[in-house]
Design a protein around this motif. Structure first.
Motif, PDB file in Angstrom:
ATOM      1  N   LEU B 308      40.607  60.629 152.398  1.00 21.58           N
ATOM      2  CA  LEU B 308      40.538  60.561 153.863  1.00 21.58           C
ATOM      3  C   LEU B 308      41.114  61.837 154.480  1.00 21.58           C
ATOM      4  N   ARG B 309      42.223  62.298 153.905  1.00 20.92           N
ATOM      5  CA  ARG B 309      42.843  63.516 154.446  1.00 20.92           C
ATOM      6  C   ARG B 309      41.935  64.712 154.267  1.00 20.92           C
ATOM      7  N   SER B 310      41.274  64.781 153.096  1.00 18.94           N
ATOM      8  CA  SER B 310      40.414  65.945 152.873  1.00 18.94           C
ATOM      9  C   SER B 310      39.267  65.935 153.890  1.00 18.94           C
ATOM     10  N   SER B 311      38.824  64.729 154.274  1.00 17.74           N
ATOM     11  CA  SER B 311      37.799  64.629 155.311  1.00 17.74           C
ATOM     12  C   SER B 311      38.379  65.055 156.663  1.00 17.74           C
ATOM     13  N   ALA B 312      39.629  64.680 156.902  1.00 16.90           N
ATOM     14  CA  ALA B 312      40.267  65.021 158.179  1.00 16.90           C
ATOM     15  C   ALA B 312      40.406  66.535 158.342  1.00 16.90           C
ATOM     16  N   TYR B 313      40.666  67.259 157.234  1.00 16.04           N
ATOM     17  CA  TYR B 313      40.763  68.716 157.306  1.00 16.04           C
ATOM     18  C   TYR B 313      39.455  69.286 157.850  1.00 16.04           C
ATOM     19  N   CYS B 314      38.339  68.753 157.333  1.00 15.32           N
ATOM     20  CA  CYS B 314      37.025  69.243 157.757  1.00 15.32           C
ATOM     21  C   CYS B 314      36.785  68.923 159.223  1.00 15.32           C
ATOM     22  N   ILE B 315      37.183  67.722 159.635  1.00 16.66           N
ATOM     23  CA  ILE B 315      36.976  67.344 161.033  1.00 16.66           C
ATOM     24  C   ILE B 315      37.821  68.241 161.932  1.00 16.66           C
ATOM     25  N   GLU B 316      39.000  68.633 161.445  1.00 17.54           N
ATOM     26  CA  GLU B 316      39.839  69.543 162.219  1.00 17.54           C
ATOM     27  C   GLU B 316      39.106  70.859 162.455  1.00 17.54           C
ATOM     28  N   ALA B 317      38.514  71.404 161.362  1.00 18.61           N
ATOM     29  CA  ALA B 317      37.772  72.658 161.488  1.00 18.61           C
ATOM     30  C   ALA B 317      36.601  72.482 162.443  1.00 18.61           C
ATOM     31  N   LEU B 318      35.918  71.329 162.309  1.00 21.04           N
ATOM     32  CA  LEU B 318      34.774  71.033 163.186  1.00 21.04           C
ATOM     33  C   LEU B 318      35.213  71.001 164.642  1.00 21.04           C
ATOM     34  N   ASP B 319      36.326  70.332 164.888  1.00 19.58           N
ATOM     35  CA  ASP B 319      36.835  70.179 166.244  1.00 19.58           C
ATOM     36  C   ASP B 319      37.108  71.547 166.874  1.00 19.58           C
ATOM     37  N   SER B 320      37.699  72.455 166.070  1.00 18.10           N
ATOM     38  CA  SER B 320      38.055  73.748 166.653  1.00 18.10           C
ATOM     39  C   SER B 320      36.819  74.615 166.853  1.00 18.10           C
ATOM     40  N   ILE B 321      35.845  74.504 165.959  1.00 16.61           N
ATOM     41  CA  ILE B 321      34.596  75.260 166.141  1.00 16.61           C
ATOM     42  C   ILE B 321      33.911  74.770 167.420  1.00 16.61           C
ATOM     43  N   ILE B 322      33.929  73.454 167.616  1.00 18.64           N
ATOM     44  CA  ILE B 322      33.276  72.866 168.787  1.00 18.64           C
ATOM     45  C   ILE B 322      33.981  73.289 170.066  1.00 18.64           C
ATOM     46  N   ASN B 323      35.303  73.368 170.002  1.00 19.08           N
ATOM     47  CA  ASN B 323      36.061  73.722 171.203  1.00 19.08           C
ATOM     48  C   ASN B 323      36.155  75.224 171.452  1.00 19.08           C
ATOM     49  N   SER B 324      35.607  76.048 170.527  1.00 18.75           N
ATOM     50  CA  SER B 324      35.656  77.493 170.757  1.00 18.75           C
ATOM     51  C   SER B 324      34.649  77.870 171.854  1.00 18.75           C
ATOM     52  N   ASP B 325      34.773  79.079 172.368  1.00 22.05           N
ATOM     53  CA  ASP B 325      33.988  79.477 173.548  1.00 22.05           C
ATOM     54  C   ASP B 325      32.506  79.689 173.240  1.00 22.05           C
ATOM     55  N   SER B 326      32.220  80.078 171.995  1.00 24.86           N
ATOM     56  CA  SER B 326      30.873  80.546 171.682  1.00 24.86           C
ATOM     57  C   SER B 326      29.805  79.524 172.066  1.00 24.86           C
ATOM     58  N   LYS B 327      28.749  80.039 172.686  1.00 22.92           N
ATOM     59  CA  LYS B 327      27.708  79.160 173.201  1.00 22.92           C
ATOM     60  C   LYS B 327      26.513  79.113 172.261  1.00 22.92           C
ATOM     61  N   SER B 328      25.883  77.976 172.226  1.00 26.29           N
ATOM     62  CA  SER B 328      24.667  77.853 171.431  1.00 26.29           C
ATOM     63  C   SER B 328      23.473  77.837 172.367  1.00 26.29           C
ATOM     64  N   SER B 329      22.350  78.250 171.830  1.00 26.94           N
ATOM     65  CA  SER B 329      21.115  78.166 172.604  1.00 26.94           C
ATOM     66  C   SER B 329      20.829  76.699 172.903  1.00 26.94           C
ATOM     67  N   ASP B 330      20.583  76.401 174.188  1.00 24.95           N
ATOM     68  CA  ASP B 330      20.433  74.998 174.594  1.00 24.95           C
ATOM     69  C   ASP B 330      19.220  74.339 173.954  1.00 24.95           C
ATOM     70  N   ILE B 331      18.149  75.153 173.805  1.00 25.32           N
ATOM     71  CA  ILE B 331      16.920  74.560 173.279  1.00 25.32           C
ATOM     72  C   ILE B 331      17.123  74.140 171.832  1.00 25.32           C
ATOM     73  N   LEU B 332      17.689  75.064 171.053  1.00 21.09           N
ATOM     74  CA  LEU B 332      17.939  74.748 169.646  1.00 21.09           C
ATOM     75  C   LEU B 332      18.902  73.578 169.524  1.00 21.09           C
ATOM     76  N   LYS B 333      19.901  73.574 170.446  1.00 22.78           N
ATOM     77  CA  LYS B 333      20.903  72.519 170.407  1.00 22.78           C
ATOM     78  C   LYS B 333      20.215  71.170 170.577  1.00 22.78           C
ATOM     79  N   LYS B 334      19.246  71.146 171.529  1.00 19.65           N
ATOM     80  CA  LYS B 334      18.542  69.898 171.778  1.00 19.65           C
ATOM     81  C   LYS B 334      17.762  69.482 170.530  1.00 19.65           C
ATOM     82  N   HIS B 335      17.172  70.517 169.886  1.00 23.12           N
ATOM     83  CA  HIS B 335      16.374  70.248 168.701  1.00 23.12           C
ATOM     84  C   HIS B 335      17.247  69.689 167.575  1.00 23.12           C
ATOM     85  N   PHE B 336      18.437  70.312 167.388  1.00 24.85           N
ATOM     86  CA  PHE B 336      19.314  69.908 166.292  1.00 24.85           C
ATOM     87  C   PHE B 336      20.096  68.641 166.618  1.00 24.85           C
TER      88      PHE B 336
END
Lengths: 477, 477
Positions: B308-336
């Motif tokens: 469970l902890r090893s999964s939590a480490y990954c979610i932590e990384a995911l959370d910070s990537i998501i909260n970073s400023d970098s923007k994704s193309s909206d169209i691709l985002k919708k597709h994905f």
């Protein structure tokens, strides 16, 4: 009776029965032999484990000897007649105090000593007070008042141990408070010599604690503050090594055992939170030692530790992405390799420099410069990704692998791990900057020394140049 | 003397000096007022904190009352004459035992009771033996033998506390061993009534421990095993909620406070290692309770916790990537979006089902099916990334955002966060499968109940179909 015979080179077990017959115990013998061998094998492996612990950290061995010395000292109160007359049979409390209070680090010992002394004093005073009140209210109410005061105060003190701020500083004191209060108010009902009891208990505790404090501080002291300091420094170095190891592993395709091993240091960082917190708790009880004054900002170390851990989480994700099966296009890998290795080596250089700053407690003039370099490397990696997208991926590849004209398109799947690794590296760089900020905060509050003036002036220049050059880069893009 | 006057609505503090003049203490008054108010404010906030702890977990309050009850019971030995005659002044040891041994969970109480009893017995026997030997060797050697035995055994026992396997099970026992051995061999030199001392100490400890065990097991028992079980179950649910929260946050662009809050549950999982280990250590001392037999495989829970902890480490990384400023193309985002949300909801469905399995201790027939669905979703996300690369990125975009014909190229930079999020989600799915394996291991060893036969037969079919359909998918690609 059991006899042991030797016949034709073999060993036999015989039981002489009361009717003078005897029985050969071959299966039992084997079983016994197995049992004894197994027992010795277990003991041997246990001893080896113990020896390894002793060899890895001789201070633990020294600690054990210190406990022995402290106990021998205390037992002198029994063996030497004049001392014995003074304290009497209550010297038992001094022995008890030494055993319970002597801890591995000076800070923990001090924490327990202060808690034990103040808990005993407070509870003793309260106990005497309650006992006086109970005494005044007649023989009928005495046990009721005593009983209910024990119930109420023990419950309240137990509850206080659940409150985090009290648990961190006075957990042991609350325990001793309950203990002493119950003992005083309960035994006071019989013993009648309450003041003498309280006085003896306090003086024996004073003897025990002072022996513990003197021995733990004079003979090879292990300072909790110093341990915390070294732990944080080592964690920085471990992270730097892990980062280098991971990235080298990925881009060099050398699955060397050495690389993999050095890449696992981050795992210690993942689970060091509890150790850090308890060390910081103990460190604040310690007097000035080494370069640390009393009231050194140990809490700042916890902040640095937290930022190190957040970096370690990212390295963990990086490590698993790198070790997953998915393959990257070799040509693109070669192209990105330069930027990624550059960024990771800059990040680990920052970590190593931070380790040096923490270790020497000297503000570094270089650190801003190296952080700036790291940020530039991150920027370059991002630029490399941008430039890739300026033209359709297919043509980029043919450009890079010029000879490989037949290859038209690199499947996006082969870019995915590379892109993930790159963005994790960028994230790690951002978190490394946070570590640098935390260390700077520590350096400011703990008033780290400043490097000699000339050096710091020299280092100002490149930083300014870099900042300008970065700005021109940004405007030109 | 201090007087309090009221003049024109204000309050004044006056000190009557010995020469019969008086002084108005306005600034002191303000200071005192501030001090008292600050004091009460602090006490009030402290009480509120305490009340909050009590409200959040009433079992903590009950524990405090239990400690009070146990102490009241023990002090009865003092107040009731017949009982007092039996044990005498040594009843003190019973009080001491209750205070020191009574812990929050039954397992911890049992651990301390068993350790205290066995440590005392072993050290007592050894102490009597050493004392006998010392007695035989004449008055000159007696203190030397006693002193050196205390030194050697105390050092050895202290060292044993550094060995992890002993620390986990017998740390407290080793402490009590040192304590008792020192007391017996040191005080034996004077008291002469050694056997009586040992006997009294053992019997009072027996009284204290049995009171503690009975009260902690009969009045609202808090089982360490049950706590561990619930902790693991809750951690699974927290991870599921965090995953859902993070992904929903990213793709819906709703920066709702609720989402963010539910997304932070994984942080508890990151730092639960020490709690889990200590609970597992205590749980193995507990008798059968609830659905758990004695010897329930608590170590398996630690494995589940680690995954469970090893999964939590990954979610932590995911959370910070998501909260970073970098923007994704909206169209691709919708597709994905479709694939990512599908994958994360499948992963969290697996986690929730695992939580149900752990909670009900019933093997689920659905779980293989859901894991398979999760793997399929991961495969689909990978396929989606593959299909993107079949054509140059530019044309993919124009296809997707048909109306947006002017847009030729999506910069790779805008794909980067999306690709990173996707590959982290795939990694999280892989780790979730590891959690499922760990839970299956637990279910096998702990012999979880099996759901009724019909249900499990039903579930077999879809799984087979899925596996076949996946194979046909793989061959067609």
């Amino acid at each position: 009776m059991v006899n042991q015979n030797e016949q034709s080179g073999g060993v036999e077990w015989r039981v002489n029965l009361p009717d003078e017959t005897s029985k050969v115990l071959t299966t039992e013998r084997i079983w016994l032999h197995e049992f004894i061998m197994g027992f010795f094998r277990k003991i041997w492996s246990f001893i080896q484990k113990a020896l390894k612990i002793g060899r890895n950290d001789p201070r633990k061995l020294i600690h054990c000897l210190k406990v022995g010395v402290a106990l021998s000292f205390v037992s002198l109160f029994y063996y030497m007649r004049p001392l014995y007359e003074g304290v009497g049979g209550n010297a038992m409390w001094a022995v008890l105090t030494v055993v319970v209070v002597f801890e591995y680090t000076v800070g923990a010992t001090l924490y327990k000593c202060v808690n034990r002394a103040s808990g005993t004093f407070l509870a003793g005073a309260l106990g005497v007070g309650v006992h006086w009140i109970a005494n005044q209210s007649g023989q009928r109410f005495e046990p009721i008042i005593l009983q209910s005061s024990v119930f109420i105060l023990a419950s309240a003190a137990t509850f206080s141990r659940f409150i985090p701020s009290i648990k961190a500083r006075f957990d042991y004191g609350a325990l001793i408070f309950i203990l002493t209060f119950s003992l005083v108010s309960v035994s006071g009902y019989r013993v009648e010599k309450l003041f003498e009891l309280a006085h003896h208990r306090l003086s024996t505790i004073a003897i025990g604690t002072s022996i513990c404090i003197i021995i733990s501080m004079l003979i090879c002291p292990v300072w909790a503050g110093n341990e915390l300091h070294n732990l944080i420094k080592n964690n920085m170095e471990k992270l730097a090594d892990s980062l280098d190891g991971c990235v080298a592993n990925y881009f060099k395709n050398d699955a060397n055992a050495n690389n993999t091993k050095s890449g696992l240091g981050y795992r210690c960082v993942l689970s060091s939170k509890v150790t850090e917190e308890s060390l910081a708790n103990f460190a604040r009880w310690e007097p000035a030692h080494g370069g640390f004054s009393f009231g050194h900002p140990w809490k700042e170390y916890l902040k640095v530790g937290a930022s190190l851990r957040s970096s370690a989480y990212c390295i963990e994700a990086l490590d698993s992405i790198i070790n997953s099966d998915s393959k990257s296009s070799d040509i693109l890998k070669k192209h990105f390799s330069k930027f990624c290795v550059e960024l990771s080596s800059k990040s680990s250089a920052v970590l190593k420099e931070l380790a040096v700053i923490t270790n020497t407690m000297t503000k570094s003039s270089k650190i801003d410069f190296i952080v700036e370099e790291m940020n530039n490397a991150a920027q370059e990696l991002q630029n490399a990704m941008k430039s890739l997208s300026k033209q359709p991926i297919a043509s980029t590849v043919t450009k890079l692998g010029g000879s490989d004209a037949g290859l038209d398109i690199v499947p996006l799947v082969e870019i995915v791990p590379l892109v993930t690794v790159s963005s994790l590296l960028i994230e790690i760089a951002a978190r490394t900057e946070n570590i640098a900020k935390a260390v700077n905060g520590l350096a400011d509050i703990a008033e780290f020394r400043v490097e000699s003036g000339e050096k710091s002036k020299k280092s100002q220049n490149p930083q300014v140049i870099i900042q300008i050059s970065q700005k021109t880069m940004e405007t030109s893009q």
